[in-house]
Structures are given as C-alpha cells and as structure tokens.
Design a protein around this motif. Structure first.
Motif, PDB file in Angstrom:
ATOM      1  N   SER A  20       0.953  -1.203  -0.017  1.00 39.37           N
ATOM      2  CA  SER A  20       0.017   0.178  -0.036  1.00 39.37           C
ATOM      3  C   SER A  20       0.948   1.244  -0.191  1.00 39.37           C
ATOM      4  CB  SER A  20      -0.831   0.014   1.265  1.00 39.37           C
ATOM      5  OG  SER A  20      -1.672   1.097   1.395  1.00 39.37           O
ATOM      6  N   LEU A  21       1.873   1.228   0.747  1.00 39.93           N
ATOM      7  CA  LEU A  21       2.793   2.559   0.853  1.00 39.93           C
ATOM      8  C   LEU A  21       3.117   2.861  -0.444  1.00 39.93           C
ATOM      9  CD1 LEU A  21       5.327   2.992   3.763  1.00 39.93           C
ATOM     10  CD2 LEU A  21       5.690   3.555   1.489  1.00 39.93           C
ATOM     11  N   VAL A  22       4.020   1.986  -1.303  1.00 33.67           N
ATOM     12  CA  VAL A  22       4.702   2.371  -2.539  1.00 33.67           C
ATOM     13  C   VAL A  22       3.260   2.501  -3.828  1.00 33.67           C
ATOM     14  CG1 VAL A  22       6.502   0.977  -2.227  1.00 33.67           C
ATOM     15  CG2 VAL A  22       4.603  -0.412  -3.368  1.00 33.67           C
ATOM     16  N   ARG A  23       2.191   1.965  -3.550  1.00 31.52           N
ATOM     17  CA  ARG A  23       1.143   1.992  -4.439  1.00 31.52           C
ATOM     18  C   ARG A  23       0.465   3.308  -4.374  1.00 31.52           C
ATOM     19  NH1 ARG A  23      -1.797  -2.513  -3.437  1.00 31.52           N
ATOM     20  NH2 ARG A  23      -3.201  -1.154  -1.966  1.00 31.52           N
ATOM     21  N   ASP A  24      -0.010   3.618  -3.145  1.00 28.34           N
ATOM     22  CA  ASP A  24      -0.957   4.584  -3.000  1.00 28.34           C
ATOM     23  C   ASP A  24      -0.484   5.680  -2.166  1.00 28.34           C
ATOM     24  OD1 ASP A  24      -2.851   2.607  -3.582  1.00 28.34           O
ATOM     25  OD2 ASP A  24      -3.138   1.758  -1.806  1.00 28.34           O
ATOM     26  N   PHE A  25       0.575   5.784  -1.670  1.00 27.74           N
ATOM     27  CA  PHE A  25       1.148   7.146  -0.917  1.00 27.74           C
ATOM     28  C   PHE A  25       2.534   7.410  -1.320  1.00 27.74           C
ATOM     29  CE2 PHE A  25      -1.737   4.756   1.838  1.00 27.74           C
ATOM     30  CZ  PHE A  25      -2.885   5.484   2.086  1.00 27.74           C
ATOM     31  N   GLN A  26       2.687   7.571  -2.502  1.00 20.38           N
ATOM     32  CA  GLN A  26       3.919   8.171  -3.020  1.00 20.38           C
ATOM     33  C   GLN A  26       4.137   9.537  -2.696  1.00 20.38           C
ATOM     34  OE1 GLN A  26       4.590   6.825  -6.978  1.00 20.38           O
ATOM     35  NE2 GLN A  26       4.331   4.526  -6.359  1.00 20.38           N
ATOM     36  N   GLU A  27       3.162  10.260  -2.688  1.00 21.66           N
ATOM     37  CA  GLU A  27       3.102  11.680  -2.290  1.00 21.66           C
ATOM     38  C   GLU A  27       3.611  12.100  -1.150  1.00 21.66           C
ATOM     39  OE1 GLU A  27      -0.012  13.857  -3.676  1.00 21.66           O
ATOM     40  OE2 GLU A  27      -0.001  13.201  -5.626  1.00 21.66           O
ATOM     41  N   THR A  28       3.528  11.168  -0.064  1.00 21.84           N
ATOM     42  CA  THR A  28       3.684  11.440   1.328  1.00 21.84           C
ATOM     43  C   THR A  28       4.537  10.540   1.987  1.00 21.84           C
ATOM     44  OG1 THR A  28       1.734   9.892   1.830  1.00 21.84           O
ATOM     45  CG2 THR A  28       1.185  12.319   1.840  1.00 21.84           C
ATOM     46  N   SER A  29       5.072   9.393   1.139  1.00 24.28           N
ATOM     47  CA  SER A  29       5.668   8.325   1.719  1.00 24.28           C
ATOM     48  C   SER A  29       6.853   7.807   1.064  1.00 24.28           C
ATOM     49  CB  SER A  29       4.907   7.246   2.485  1.00 24.28           C
ATOM     50  OG  SER A  29       3.901   7.784   3.405  1.00 24.28           O
ATOM     51  N   GLU A  30       7.934   7.251   1.391  1.00 30.63           N
ATOM     52  CA  GLU A  30       8.984   6.799   0.721  1.00 30.63           C
ATOM     53  C   GLU A  30       9.581   5.457   1.468  1.00 30.63           C
ATOM     54  OE1 GLU A  30      13.326   7.845  -1.604  1.00 30.63           O
ATOM     55  OE2 GLU A  30      12.335   9.116  -0.036  1.00 30.63           O
ATOM     56  N   LEU A  31       9.477   4.524   0.875  1.00 31.15           N
ATOM     57  CA  LEU A  31      10.021   3.010   1.399  1.00 31.15           C
ATOM     58  C   LEU A  31      11.490   3.000   0.947  1.00 31.15           C
ATOM     59  CD1 LEU A  31       9.470   0.297   3.080  1.00 31.15           C
ATOM     60  CD2 LEU A  31       8.892  -0.558   0.618  1.00 31.15           C
ATOM     61  N   VAL A  32      12.426   3.012   1.793  1.00 27.14           N
ATOM     62  CA  VAL A  32      13.860   3.092   1.312  1.00 27.14           C
ATOM     63  C   VAL A  32      14.579   1.699   1.704  1.00 27.14           C
ATOM     64  CG1 VAL A  32      14.062   5.460   1.734  1.00 27.14           C
ATOM     65  CG2 VAL A  32      14.590   4.120   3.736  1.00 27.14           C
ATOM     66  N   ALA A  33      14.043   0.918   2.450  1.00 24.27           N
ATOM     67  CA  ALA A  33      14.928  -0.468   2.754  1.00 24.27           C
ATOM     68  C   ALA A  33      14.160  -1.583   3.380  1.00 24.27           C
ATOM     69  CB  ALA A  33      15.919  -0.124   3.709  1.00 24.27           C
ATOM     70  N   PHE A  34      14.425  -2.734   3.237  1.00 23.65           N
ATOM     71  CA  PHE A  34      13.954  -3.897   4.071  1.00 23.65           C
ATOM     72  C   PHE A  34      14.675  -4.370   4.918  1.00 23.65           C
ATOM     73  CE2 PHE A  34      11.032  -4.849   0.032  1.00 23.65           C
ATOM     74  CZ  PHE A  34      10.027  -4.450   0.548  1.00 23.65           C
TER      75      PHE A  34
END
Length: 429
Positions: A20-34
């Motif tokens: 959901s984070l990478v699909r729906d919230f690209q304007e507010t959020s950035e996933l940087v690592a697993f």
C-alpha cells in the motif's frame, strides 16, 4: 516533505503495509529499505516491488545489520512486521536510534517485553503506533457509535464469541505461532484484536481477567480422536500429507513457495508443519471472563476449528440490547488473494430497545479489506489523516492494554487464578 520508512520482517503480513505504501502513498511516503533474517525473503519482497508494484528495488539488510540500516537510510519510521516475540527488539532499538515505530499487532507477547517498550518510549520520547485494522471496519465503528450515543444505555455485560474455521484456524498450528514463546498463543496473537475492540467500544479498560481452556482439537495428543493414524512432521515431501485435509501444499502455491519453501535453505523454518504433530503448546479452545474499570463484564470464547468463520456479540445495556453477527471469508495467511482477507460474507447489527420494536442498523461498506476499513487505517498511517470523531488510531497504550488482557489470560491459564491487570505492567500515565 515525504517521510522515509524501513520495514523489518518481510513475511506474510508485511506486504499489507509496504504494498500500500508504494502504491497509494507515493506523495507522502518513501520506502527505502527492507530488513529480515532471511535474504531469500528479502529478495522476494524486492521482486514483488518490481514485478507487482512496478517500482524500483530497494536496499536490503539482514537482521544483524539493523543498526547499520538506520544509520545509512536515516528513516523517520520503522515498520515492524517480524515474528511477534521479536517486535520489542526492533521497536526499542528504533526508538533509541531516533525513529518512531509502527508495529503490527500484537505489540509484543508478554508483560516483561511490554514494560520494556513502555520504558523505552518514556526514555526516548519517540512514538509507537499499533495497527488495529478491525477498529476501522465500518460495522465495528458503527457499534462504537451506537454505544457512544447511548442507544442501549450503559453497557453492563458483553458476550463475545469468535470462531476460526478449519482453514484459517488450523493455520496457526502449522507455523511459528504454534509455540507460545513466539506468539503468546491465540489469546495474545489473535484475541488482541478482539480485546482491543471491547476496550474501543466501551471506552474502558480491563481490570481483572480469568481464563480457562486448552489444546482440545489439534496436537498429537488429539490425533487419534480425530482419526489420524499416519504422522508426518511437515507436508512437503510427505505421502501422508496428500490425504490430510489440514495440510497445505506450498509447492503448488507460487507465493508460499517463493516466500517460505525456497527460503528454508537459510533458516530451516517449515511453514507447513502438521497440525497433529509434536511441539504445539498453544490452546485451540479458550474461554475468558473480564471485569472492566466501568464495572462492565465480558464473557469471551475463541475456538479455532469450527465450520464457519466470524463472530457473534451481544451487548446488554440499561436501555436495551445490541446483537451483532458477522461472517467472514476464511483465508490462509499468505496463501490466497490479499483481497480475501477480512472480506465480509454477511453481517447483521440488530438493536432491541427496552420498550420498543427491534430494528436492524444499516452499515455502508466501502472498497477494500474489512469492509473498507483497511484503506482508512493505511491512510492514517501513511497519508494525510482526517479528523476522526471515533479516535480509531491506536497508541502504544492501546496496544499494551489489548495484549495485557491476553497476557493476564495466559497467566490465569497457568495458575488457575484470576489476574489483576495493574499487577502486570506500569503504563506510566
């Protein structure tokens, strides 16, 4: 400015958050690592990012490099979806390194780890959120509204029955959850949702807990009664498993194969253990009595082997009664379509006034899991939260209070005595 996130624990529950984070919230959020203890699972999570979500792969770190990840990636928030017994480790270290944390329920599995998290929050001043998506389901929000609006007066008692069927319920007895050290048993891992709902609905907190129950369906000691005469440790490669309706075939499920079967070479974890094998020490049949600070009482039951899935509740108040029946679509964690999780097959909320005709309450469902509740939770976490009159966002205190009912229940199971919540943890409020 975008907030930066890292996620630790890329198993079955993780994709709910990072997808959901990478699909729906690209304007507010950035996933940087697993981060994960298993590199094969890390690589598979990256593969899903590329193939399913059409975004670039991100950096991966093994669990022993957690501190290094925080230093290199400088995230604002750490999402914790690892095995339950390890939640406290990553939450506390994230706080100490200057990050906030979002954790999948349960926040942790016992009183000592709960206290350690609370102490770390007090010490660091950082924030922890617990993800209770059931709060956001429209029918559950409607129940809170009806009680808040005094439709049945003061609620004096609640009877709450939760049923897990032989597809979903059995799954807890195949995987790591079957060892109470990992999960806290179903009273913590699963019932946390339900105890939180009662706290949320009644706007109160548990005071005294008494529990009874045991392993009465699954496990090797019950195998003969179930007609099981041929034993196997795990389904993969077993001829006996082919005739077992409780077995799962990971080889035929691409998602399970990639996430677990192909990852076994690194850690030896078997996702498909026999539900009638050795090593199960959690309960499948449970009853709990709870007294709350507002003097309401709860009778609660959980069974993990029934022919239907869902819950039935009765709220008894000074002006009437609310009856709720919800039937859910069953699923296997990471074994089916994600959209199936929490999908409602039928639901009824019925109000019976003290002096008046009974009536059913309409509830508007929306798109997404749990009747549209999941997208609202995810927006609260990763988007721009809206003002919420029902205050569904859950803090670490909410997370602690919910698991303390189950933790007290486990202690009661072990001692045969009622347990006072105040004796378990200092919430520092």
């Amino acid at each position: 400015m975008k907030k930066k996130y890292v996620l630790v624990g890329t198993g079955g529950r993780a994709e709910f958050f990072y997808g959901s984070l990478v699909r729906d919230f690209q304007e507010t959020s950035e996933l940087v690592a697993f981060c994960d203890s298993n590199q094969t699972r890390l690589d598979y999570a990256n593969q899903l990012l590329v193939d399913k979500y059409n975004v670039e792969a991100i950096n991966t770190y093994t669990a022993d490099r957690f501190d290094e990840m925080i230093e290199a990636e400088k995230p604002d928030i750490v999402i914790v979806t690892s095995m339950d017994r390890t939640h406290h480790r990553y939450i506390i270290r994230a706080l100490e390194l200057g990050c906030d944390a979002i954790t999948e329920k349960p926040m942790t599995v016992d009183a000592e780890k709960t206290q350690a998290i609370i102490d770390a929050i007090e010490r660091t001043g950082q924030n922890v959120r617990v993800t209770f998506n059931y709060r956001y389901a429209p029918h559950n929000t409607k129940i809170r509204e009806l009680i808040r609006d005094d439709v049945i007066g003061k609620v004096n008692s609640v009877h709450f029955e939760w049923a897990l069927d032989t597809q979903h319920g059995a799954d807890y007895f195949r995987r790591w959850h079957r060892d109470k050290r990992n999960s806290g048993g179903l009273l913590v891992h699963k019932s946390t949702h339900h105890f939180d709902l009662v706290n949320f609905w009644l706007d109160t907190e548990p005071e005294v807990v008494y529990a009874t129950g045991g392993l009465q369906f699954y496990g090797k000691e019950n195998a003969e009664e179930r007609g099981v005469t041929k034993f196997y440790e795990r389904a993969h490669g077993s001829e006996y498993a082919k005739d077992d309706p409780f077995a799962i075939d990971m080889e035929s499920n691409p998602h399970l194969k990639a996430m677990y079967l192909d990852a076994e070479k690194e850690d030896g974890y078997h996702r498909d253990q026999s539900v009638f094998g050795d090593g199960i020490n959690i309960e499948d049949t449970l009853g709990v009595n709870v007294t709350y600070k507002n003097k309401a009482i709860l009778t609660y039951s959980l069974n993990a082997y029934l022919p239907w899935e869902g819950f039935q509740i009765a709220f008894n108040g000074t002006k009437g009664r609310i009856e709720v029946a919800v039937r859910e679509q069953s699923y296997i964690n990471s074994g089916g379509e994600k959209g199936d999780e929490g999908k409602l097959k039928e639901k009824v909320i019925r109000v019976l006034p003290m002096f008046g005709e009974p009536y059913e309450v309409e509830v508007e469902e929306k798109e997404g899991g749990h009747g549209g509740g999941d997208p609202e939770l995810l927006n609260d976490l990763f988007g721009e939260p809206k003002e919420d009159e029902f205050q569904r966002a859950a803090s670490h205190v909410d997370g602690a209070i919910s698991i303390l009912t189950g933790i007290a229940g486990n202690q009661s199971l072990a001692t045969g005595q009622a347990v006072k919540i105040k004796d378990l943890v200092d919430l520092k409020r």
